[in-house]
Every structure is written in C-alpha cells, then in structure tokens.
Write a protein that holds these residues in place. Structure first.
Motif, PDB file in Angstrom:
ATOM      1  N   UNK A  83       9.141  11.075  -6.948  1.00 10.88           N
ATOM      2  CA  UNK A  83       8.344  10.172  -7.846  1.00 10.88           C
ATOM      3  C   UNK A  83       8.469   8.848  -7.797  1.00 10.88           C
ATOM      4  N   UNK A  84       9.731   8.223  -7.659  1.00 12.85           N
ATOM      5  CA  UNK A  84       9.945   6.847  -7.783  1.00 12.85           C
ATOM      6  C   UNK A  84       9.185   6.165  -6.689  1.00 12.85           C
ATOM      7  N   UNK A  85       9.084   6.952  -5.385  1.00  7.59           N
ATOM      8  CA  UNK A  85       8.504   6.192  -4.322  1.00  7.59           C
ATOM      9  C   UNK A  85       6.939   6.198  -4.616  1.00  7.59           C
ATOM     10  N   UNK A  86       6.564   7.611  -5.096  1.00  6.79           N
ATOM     11  CA  UNK A  86       4.845   7.448  -5.529  1.00  6.79           C
ATOM     12  C   UNK A  86       4.624   6.523  -6.379  1.00  6.79           C
ATOM     13  N   UNK A  87       5.570   6.199  -7.302  1.00  6.78           N
ATOM     14  CA  UNK A  87       5.240   5.116  -8.306  1.00  6.78           C
ATOM     15  C   UNK A  87       5.003   3.949  -7.584  1.00  6.78           C
ATOM     16  N   UNK A  88       6.013   3.623  -6.757  1.00  2.00           N
ATOM     17  CA  UNK A  88       6.065   2.234  -6.067  1.00  2.00           C
ATOM     18  C   UNK A  88       4.736   2.181  -5.049  1.00  2.00           C
ATOM     19  N   UNK A  89       4.530   3.316  -4.549  1.00  2.80           N
ATOM     20  CA  UNK A  89       3.341   3.343  -3.746  1.00  2.80           C
ATOM     21  C   UNK A  89       1.777   3.606  -4.263  1.00  2.80           C
ATOM     22  N   UNK A  90       2.029   3.024  -5.393  1.00  2.71           N
ATOM     23  CA  UNK A  90       0.508   2.886  -6.229  1.00  2.71           C
ATOM     24  C   UNK A  90      -0.099   1.645  -5.716  1.00  2.71           C
ATOM     25  N   UNK A  91       0.415   0.714  -5.399  1.00  3.79           N
ATOM     26  CA  UNK A  91      -0.198  -0.376  -4.737  1.00  3.79           C
ATOM     27  C   UNK A  91       0.022  -0.281  -3.204  1.00  3.79           C
ATOM     28  N   UNK A  92      -1.328  -0.295  -2.562  1.00  7.74           N
ATOM     29  CA  UNK A  92      -1.466  -0.295  -1.002  1.00  7.74           C
ATOM     30  C   UNK A  92      -2.177  -1.255  -0.539  1.00  7.74           C
ATOM     31  N   UNK A  93      -2.174  -1.416   0.759  1.00  7.08           N
ATOM     32  CA  UNK A  93      -2.882  -2.542   1.531  1.00  7.08           C
ATOM     33  C   UNK A  93      -3.922  -1.888   2.122  1.00  7.08           C
ATOM     34  N   UNK A  94      -5.156  -2.545   2.256  1.00  4.80           N
ATOM     35  CA  UNK A  94      -6.131  -1.934   3.047  1.00  4.80           C
ATOM     36  C   UNK A  94      -6.947  -3.184   3.739  1.00  4.80           C
TER      37      UNK A  94
END
Length: 189
Positions: free
Chosen positions: A6-17
């Motif tokens: 969950x900690x990685x999922x939370x941190x991964x809510x910012x993404x680059x496109x």
C-alpha cells in the motif's frame, strides 16, 4: 488491486505521462476512486467511502510525507523527479506519518469458537483513512523489503519500485523499453 504494498501504491498516485504529471488525488473524486480500489480493512469500508476536499487535502499531505520518506530511503540516489522540490523536510514528514498512524485494537471474540477481531482506535472517515495509510507505510518502511526500493531511472518516469530481481533496473517493462529507446536515439543522433 495491485500486489504492490500500500505504501508504494500511495506514492505511485503521482505519475508521469506524455503531457506531464498526473495526480490521482487532484480531485476528491479521484481520491474516492483510488480508495475504493484498496483494501483498508479493518479501518475503512472502502466501498462506502466518498472523499471531500478536506479529506483529499489530508491524504495529499500524508502522501507527500510518504514520498519524502521514500526519497530519504533511496538516498544517496536522487529522489523521484515528480516532486522532489515540493516534499516536506524529512523530520516533518516522519512526524506527520507518526501522528497520522493509530494502532488497531486486537480483541478476542468468542461466538462459536475463539477468533481475533481487529478494530481501529480512531473515529471519523478522514482519521481512519490516514491511519490506515500511515500504518501501512510504517509497516512497509520497517520491513526488510524497504532496502530494495529504487527510483525508476527511465525518462519521464517518477515512480518508486521494489527491486525484486538483481537485474531489474526499471519499474516496468514499458519503462525499460523507453530507456533503451532513448539510449539508442542518443547514441545514433
């Protein structure tokens, strides 16, 4: 739901496109959709969760604290380029995470046979949500797997990932392909 912690999922809510950074928590609706994809029991019935602006602000603040802790974890390597200049200082991030976390009360229940029941010790949707996310982050950072966290070096990627194989360099196959294509372009142009 992803098999990432969950900690990685939370941190991964910012993404680059291709058009820049995207933030899943840019709106209360985005946060609501993300939370409903998670299993945050016993803290929160995620299917019934609906975020408002105040909850969104609290969760974004917690996410930035978690990302600051990821940045510290990967040091001396550089942090994610997504928000390195907007992260709170390490001490503030650690304090915020610890204030948000609340223990879960473990109780013994006995209907037909004994069984354990967990109950959060905080009240209110926002407090339960941030406690669940903070407790998950504390569990992740105190686990030996945290030593395997890396920043994806692929062009335009801003994610942290767990290096699960000695030869793993990127967070995904797509990022590896993008990095190899960029390297090939720079070598031949």
């Amino acid at each position: 739901m992803s098999d990432e912690p969950p900690a990685l999922r939370l941190a991964g809510t910012i993404r680059a496109g291709r058009t820049g950074l995207t933030d899943r928590f840019a709106t209360p609706e985005g946060l609501t959709a993300w939370v409903r994809e998670q299993d945050l029991s016993p803290y929160l019935d995620t299917a019934a969760f609906t975020a408002d602006e105040a909850v969104r602000v609290q969760v974004v603040e917690l996410r930035q604290a978690v990302r600051a802790l990821f940045a510290r974890l990967v040091a001396p390597a550089p942090p994610s380029r997504a928000d390195a200049d907007a992260l709170p200082p390490f001490d503030q991030a650690l304090d915020l995470l610890n204030r948000a976390a609340s223990p879960v009360l473990r109780q013994l229940r006995w209907q037909d046979e004994p069984h354990e029941q967990l109950a959060p010790t905080v009240d209110g949707t926002a407090a339960r949500l941030t406690a669940a996310l903070a407790d998950a982050a504390i569990g992740f950072f105190s686990d030996p797997i945290a030593a395997q966290v890396r920043v994806c070096p692929a062009p335009r990627c801003v994610l942290y990932f767990v290096k699960r194989h000695p030869r793993q360099e990127w967070c995904s196959i797509a990022c590896g392909n993008r990095a190899r294509a960029a390297r090939h372009y720079h070598q031949h142009h």
